[in-house]
Write a protein that holds these residues in place. Structure first.
Motif, PDB file in Angstrom:
ATOM      1  N   PRO A 102       0.822  -1.204   0.000  1.00  0.00           N
ATOM      2  CA  PRO A 102       0.000   0.000   0.000  1.00  0.00           C
ATOM      3  C   PRO A 102       0.860   1.260   0.000  1.00  0.00           C
ATOM      4  O   PRO A 102       1.976   1.265   0.513  1.00  0.00           O
ATOM      5  N   GLY A 103       0.343   2.323  -0.570  1.00  0.00           N
ATOM      6  CA  GLY A 103       1.024   3.611  -0.542  1.00  0.00           C
ATOM      7  C   GLY A 103       1.557   4.018  -1.898  1.00  0.00           C
ATOM      8  O   GLY A 103       1.470   3.284  -2.882  1.00  0.00           O
ATOM      9  N   SER A 104       2.108   5.220  -1.925  1.00  0.00           N
ATOM     10  CA  SER A 104       2.737   5.752  -3.120  1.00  0.00           C
ATOM     11  C   SER A 104       3.851   6.687  -2.693  1.00  0.00           C
ATOM     12  O   SER A 104       3.978   7.022  -1.517  1.00  0.00           O
ATOM     13  N   GLY A 105       4.672   7.094  -3.638  1.00  0.00           N
ATOM     14  CA  GLY A 105       5.742   8.041  -3.356  1.00  0.00           C
ATOM     15  C   GLY A 105       6.663   7.551  -2.255  1.00  0.00           C
ATOM     16  O   GLY A 105       7.027   6.372  -2.200  1.00  0.00           O
ATOM     17  N   PRO A 106       7.030   8.439  -1.324  1.00  0.00           N
ATOM     18  CA  PRO A 106       7.951   8.072  -0.241  1.00  0.00           C
ATOM     19  C   PRO A 106       7.417   6.961   0.660  1.00  0.00           C
ATOM     20  O   PRO A 106       8.180   6.158   1.167  1.00  0.00           O
ATOM     21  N   THR A 107       6.104   6.917   0.850  1.00  0.00           N
ATOM     22  CA  THR A 107       5.517   5.863   1.683  1.00  0.00           C
ATOM     23  C   THR A 107       5.754   4.497   1.045  1.00  0.00           C
ATOM     24  O   THR A 107       6.188   3.553   1.710  1.00  0.00           O
ATOM     25  N   LEU A 108       5.490   4.403  -0.239  1.00  0.00           N
ATOM     26  CA  LEU A 108       5.698   3.140  -0.940  1.00  0.00           C
ATOM     27  C   LEU A 108       7.172   2.768  -0.945  1.00  0.00           C
ATOM     28  O   LEU A 108       7.527   1.601  -0.740  1.00  0.00           O
ATOM     29  N   GLU A 109       8.046   3.739  -1.140  1.00  0.00           N
ATOM     30  CA  GLU A 109       9.483   3.455  -1.146  1.00  0.00           C
ATOM     31  C   GLU A 109       9.937   2.922   0.220  1.00  0.00           C
ATOM     32  O   GLU A 109      10.713   1.972   0.302  1.00  0.00           O
ATOM     33  N   ALA A 110       9.442   3.514   1.306  1.00  0.00           N
ATOM     34  CA  ALA A 110       9.781   3.038   2.660  1.00  0.00           C
ATOM     35  C   ALA A 110       9.288   1.615   2.866  1.00  0.00           C
ATOM     36  O   ALA A 110       9.950   0.794   3.505  1.00  0.00           O
ATOM     37  N   ARG A 111       8.135   1.288   2.293  1.00  0.00           N
ATOM     38  CA  ARG A 111       7.587  -0.057   2.445  1.00  0.00           C
ATOM     39  C   ARG A 111       8.356  -1.062   1.604  1.00  0.00           C
ATOM     40  O   ARG A 111       8.538  -2.204   1.999  1.00  0.00           O
ATOM     41  N   ARG A 112       8.852  -0.640   0.450  1.00  0.00           N
ATOM     42  CA  ARG A 112       9.721  -1.523  -0.334  1.00  0.00           C
ATOM     43  C   ARG A 112      11.031  -1.776   0.407  1.00  0.00           C
ATOM     44  O   ARG A 112      11.551  -2.886   0.394  1.00  0.00           O
TER      45      ARG A 112
END
Length: 193
Positions: free
Chosen positions: A114-124
């Motif tokens: 879930p998420g996009s941008g910096p949130t998605l990158e942190a989750r990756r």
């Protein structure tokens, strides 16, 4: 009055019922992730006042999670900043895959998180850290991931349980990962190719 029913904190002030993360979820749930949002969009999505929407949005701007700009005399929009994509890595370029086999790097990049941008990158990054942990500890339990990975890679999640609920399904899909059988507890690492 409606305000009389609201919870209060230890100082007698109204408790904040809408965390900034709830506003970020509004951005994550858009059909068109490139479309900026207005305070009115946030008000409607989280059922709050215009002032509360502005306060939450500005908090997220201060934290670097959102960007904003005026678009008229009295209008403003907000969006999740996205880094410009660099050229695609070649299949032989290990530096673009952090030294991992390309199949693993691609699986992490394509994982449904879930998420996009910096949130998605942190989750990756959190998923990558969980994968690395399992590779270093070829037999691990959920508690091991929560103890040894979550605290350094919380990825915007406020609890280890919510972190695990997002990371665990994506981890199952990575090459070389053998998840526990139903009712099992041990995760196994079989290799990264």
């Amino acid at each position: 009055m409606a305000g009389e029913d609201r919870a209060r904190n230890d100082d007698g002030q109204y408790a904040d019922r809408i965390p900034p993360e709830a506003v970020l979820e509004v951005f994550d749930e858009r059909d068109d992730l490139a479309r900026p949002l207005t305070a009115g969009d946030v008000m409607a999505a989280v059922d709050c006042s215009r002032r509360t929407a502005h306060n939450k949005l500005e908090t997220l701007v201060e934290r670097g999670r959102l960007k904003t700009r005026k678009v008229g005399a009295r209008s403003r929009v907000w969006w999740v900043p996205m880094e410009r994509a660099s050229s695609q890595p070649s299949p032989d370029d290990d530096s673009a895959t952090d030294g991992r086999p390309l199949a693993v790097a691609n699986a992490i990049r394509e994982a449904k998180l879930p998420g996009s941008g910096p949130t998605l990158e942190a989750r990756r990054e959190a998923l990558s850290a969980a994968y690395d942990y399992l590779a270093a500890h070829p037999e691990a339990k959920k508690a091991d991931f929560l103890r040894d990975v979550y605290h350094e890679h919380p990825a915007g999640y406020e609890s280890p349980e919510s972190w695990w609920n997002a990371i665990q399904p994506a981890l199952k899909g990575l090459p070389g990962v053998d998840p526990p059988a139903e009712r099992g507890h041990l995760w196994h690492f079989l290799g990264g190719d």
